[in-house]
Structures are given as structure tokens and as C-alpha cells.
Motif scaffolding. Structure first.
Motif, mmCIF file in Angstrom:
data_model
loop_
_atom_site.group_PDB
_atom_site.id
_atom_site.type_symbol
_atom_site.label_atom_id
_atom_site.label_comp_id
_atom_site.label_asym_id
_atom_site.label_seq_id
_atom_site.Cartn_x
_atom_site.Cartn_y
_atom_site.Cartn_z
ATOM 1 N N ARG A 142 9.405 -13.393 -5.805
ATOM 2 C CA ARG A 142 9.383 -12.134 -6.559
ATOM 3 C C ARG A 142 8.199 -12.144 -7.517
ATOM 4 N NH1 ARG A 142 13.297 -15.525 -8.441
ATOM 5 N NH2 ARG A 142 14.816 -14.638 -6.993
ATOM 6 N N ARG A 155 19.024 -13.875 -8.628
ATOM 7 C CA ARG A 155 18.497 -12.545 -8.370
ATOM 8 C C ARG A 155 18.494 -12.290 -6.867
ATOM 9 N NH1 ARG A 155 16.625 -9.340 -11.920
ATOM 10 N NH2 ARG A 155 15.483 -8.261 -10.278
ATOM 11 N N GLU A 187 16.162 -10.951 -4.780
ATOM 12 C CA GLU A 187 14.951 -11.026 -3.965
ATOM 13 C C GLU A 187 14.920 -12.322 -3.162
ATOM 14 O OE1 GLU A 187 14.539 -8.727 -7.658
ATOM 15 O OE2 GLU A 187 14.694 -10.906 -7.420
ATOM 16 N N SER A 194 7.338 -6.779 -13.061
ATOM 17 C CA SER A 194 8.106 -7.519 -12.067
ATOM 18 C C SER A 194 9.429 -6.808 -11.812
ATOM 19 C CB SER A 194 8.383 -8.931 -12.575
ATOM 20 O OG SER A 194 9.214 -8.871 -13.729
ATOM 21 N N GLU A 195 10.141 -7.266 -10.812
ATOM 22 C CA GLU A 195 11.451 -6.678 -10.520
ATOM 23 C C GLU A 195 12.363 -6.776 -11.732
ATOM 24 O OE1 GLU A 195 9.646 -8.279 -6.711
ATOM 25 O OE2 GLU A 195 9.920 -9.014 -8.763
ATOM 26 N N GLU A 255 13.839 -3.683 -14.031
ATOM 27 C CA GLU A 255 15.286 -3.602 -14.220
ATOM 28 C C GLU A 255 15.637 -3.557 -15.700
ATOM 29 O OE1 GLU A 255 18.378 -6.986 -13.340
ATOM 30 O OE2 GLU A 255 17.866 -5.984 -11.449
ATOM 31 N N THR A 285 11.760 2.304 -12.183
ATOM 32 C CA THR A 285 11.255 1.816 -10.907
ATOM 33 C C THR A 285 9.741 1.818 -10.962
ATOM 34 O OG1 THR A 285 11.108 4.006 -9.899
ATOM 35 C CG2 THR A 285 13.236 2.864 -9.746
ATOM 36 N N GLU A 286 9.115 1.264 -9.957
ATOM 37 C CA GLU A 286 7.661 1.301 -9.908
ATOM 38 C C GLU A 286 7.158 2.742 -9.839
ATOM 39 O OE1 GLU A 286 3.818 0.295 -10.141
ATOM 40 O OE2 GLU A 286 5.519 -1.050 -10.488
ATOM 41 N N SER A 290 1.213 -3.522 -12.094
ATOM 42 C CA SER A 290 2.075 -3.913 -10.981
ATOM 43 C C SER A 290 1.697 -5.306 -10.496
ATOM 44 C CB SER A 290 1.939 -2.911 -9.829
ATOM 45 O OG SER A 290 0.767 -3.183 -9.077
#
Length: 309
Positions: free
Chosen positions: A24, A57, A59, A214-215, A219, A224-225, A243
Motif C-alpha cells: 500500500r 488493513r 490492501e 495513502s489509503e 481513510e 477518496t482520491e 498521491s
């Protein structure tokens, strides 16, 4: 030369890379962008479809490998605990057997929980020492086994991924004794490796992303991206964030630079390299987070990314 999908203007077809810690975050971004330039990328980590790491997590390394494939490269997922020498040795033996070469090693292994805002005497010693093992020992173990394959051909590249440039970290406490020590150690590892690799025609450097979306960060901000700018309502300086693709494009640009040895032993940032190589983040901008932190955020000025992305 035709521009690659990674936006770096080079092709990495035929290049074999190992991104250690690619489940991730920055590691995934780096693996995908190397794939976008055509590389074969071994992606490792402790979380697979059948087993999670202590980070707990969702991912997985298989997801990262699939994203590498989708980007145009070849992703190969291998579950590895980089604290276990035998597992790392087996990984490198596999790369040797399947590819016969290794051109790029990215040490991005981390996966540690941090106790923030506690002095060393109030921190959990077990947690702190485990942080150092995950952040430092893993990099040393991986370098020990992977570099002999990498230096069989001149031109190899080792990228130590950290948080903060040497210059920034030298002047700023990084909010935890153990975190501060870990990130400084990774920068120093790149410096030491540079001296050891130079006689073999290889290059080592350290690289830091800026404020990484990052994810886990997305969160935490409840975004979101696609709509990350909403996060600036909670933290206006989030406007400088980047990103994972941005640091990924930095690594791809370095891997495709025939004069990459000019960076040997240097401490670099994604924003700095974007100015040199001309790549952008996914939105077409070039966020220069570490200059922004020094000149805007740390002095307490109002958030304003004008001239910084």
C-alpha cells in the motif's frame, strides 16, 4: 523517445525491479508507476489474500501486482516478511532464477504502529524497538541479500524510501523518538550504501514523498482520491498533499535516467525531482511539499499553495 504512460518520457521495458514493501501507500504507488513505464516488478509485503500483517488493513500484494499489470508492466506478488532472512534470501533466489538480473531495489518496508507525542521514557519500549526493527532491520536484511544480484551489472539503483529529507529532519523533531530515529537511519543507510555501491557502478539514494495521500490517510480524512480536496476543510495545509503516484513517477524517472549516478548518496524528494524530470502528479500539478512545509506551514502562515504545486 516516446512518452510512457507514467509521464516520465522513458521506457523501462526489460527492467526488473523489486519493491520491498509494496502492499500500500508509497510502495504501491512506486510499483504501479514502474509498471506503467514497462518494468517487471516484484511486489512484496506481509499482507496477501490469505493472511494479514499486524497493520490489519485490507490492501494486499496481489492487488498491487494486478495494478502493475493494468498499468502496462508485469507484477509478481511474493509474500515476504523482510525481518526473516531466509524468506528474503528465497525471494532473491527466485528473482535470480526467473529473471537472471535485478536492476532496481526499492526499500519501502515499514508497517509499524507509532506512539506519537510521547517522550522515550513514556513510550512503550516493546513498541518502539519493534518500530526500529520494522523500519531499519528490514532494509538492512533486504539490501544484504538483494544487492549482490543488483551489482552483477553496472547501472543498478537502490532507493531508500523515508519521510523527510536530510535537511528537514536535521532541523525538525519528528514527533516521536523512535520515528525520528527510524527515518534518520534510513537516510543514513542510503548515504552508506552510496559509498559501497559506487565502485560497482551502482547508485543509492534516499527519497521522500511529501504529505502522502495513502489509503490510510484518505481513510483518516474521510475522503477518496477523487474528492481529496474536501480534506482541506479539516486541515487547510492538506492542499499540498500528493498521491502515491507522484513518488512513483519520481522512482520511474530515476530508473530511466542514464545519468542517475549524479544523485548517488543524495537525499531527495518527489517535489524536487518533479522540477528536474518534468513529471507531474495525477492532477497535472507538481506539489513541492517540503519547501511548502518549511516556508508556509511550519512558520504558521495561512495555507496557500500558490507557487508550490
Amino acid at each position: 523517445m516516446e512518452s510512457s504512460p507514467a509521464g516520465i518520457g522513458v521506457s523501462l521495458a526489460g527492467t526488473v525491479a523489486l519493491v520491498a514493501g509494496a502492499t500500500r501507500g508509497a510502495g504501491r504507488g512506486i510499483a504501479v508507476q514502474l509498471g506503467a513505464a514497462g518494468a517487471t516488478v516484484y511486489v512484496t509485503g506481509r499482507t496477501s489474500g490469505s493472511q494479514r500483517s499486524e497493520m490489519n488493513r485490507p490492501e494486499t500484494i496481489e492487488e498491487t501486482a494486478a495494478l502493475v499489470d493494468e498499468a502496462g508492466g508485469r507484477g509478481i506478488a511474493v509474500r515476504v516478511d523482510h525481518l526473516v532472512p531466509d524468506e528474503v534470501r528465497a525471494l532473491v533466489d527466485r528473482i535470480r532464477g526467473e529473471q537472471g538480473r535485478l536492476d532496481v531495489l526499492v526499500n519501502d518496508i515499514w508497517g509499524a504502529e507509532i506512539e506519537w507525542n510521547k517522550p522515550v521514557w513514556e513510550s512503550s519500549l516493546d513498541t518502539g524497538l519493534h518500530t526500529l526493527r520494522l523500519a531499519v532491520d528490514t532494509h538492512a536484511i533486504t539490501s544484504h541479500f538483494a544487492i549482490p544480484l543488483l551489482i552483477e551489472r553496472p547501472g543498478g539503483l537502490v532507493v531508500e524510501v523515508t519521510d523527510g529529507t536530510d535537511e528537514y529532519n536535521a532541523a525538525h523533531y519528528r514527533v516521536s523518538f523512535f520515528y525520528d530515529l527510524a527515518k534518520a537511519a534510513v537516510n543514513r543507510m542510503a548515504f552508506a550504501l552510496a559509498h559501497e555501491l559506487e565502485p560497482h557502478g551502482a547508485t543509492a539514494l534516499s527519497l521522500t514523498p511529501g504529505w502522502l495521500r495513502s489509503e490510510a490517510m484518505l481513510e483518516a480524512y474521510g475522503v477518496t482520491e477523487a474528492n481529496w480536496r474536501v480534506g482541506t476543510q479539516r486541515s487547510p495545509h492538506f492542499a499540498i498533499s500528493e498521491s502515491p503516484a507522484f513518488v512513483g513517477r519520481a522512482v520511474a524517472a530515476l530508473a530511466g535516467d542514464p545519468e542517475v549516478a549524479r544523485w548517488n548518496g543524495k537525499s531527495l524528494s518527489s517535489g524536487q525531482l518533479a522540477q528536474v524530470y518534468g513529471f507531474t502528479d495525477l492532477d497535472g500539478s507538481r506539489p513541492d511539499a517540503w519547501r511548502y512545509l518549511t516556508e508556509v506551514q511550519d512558520p504558521g502562515k495561512p495555507a496557500d499553495v500558490t507557487g508550490y504545486r
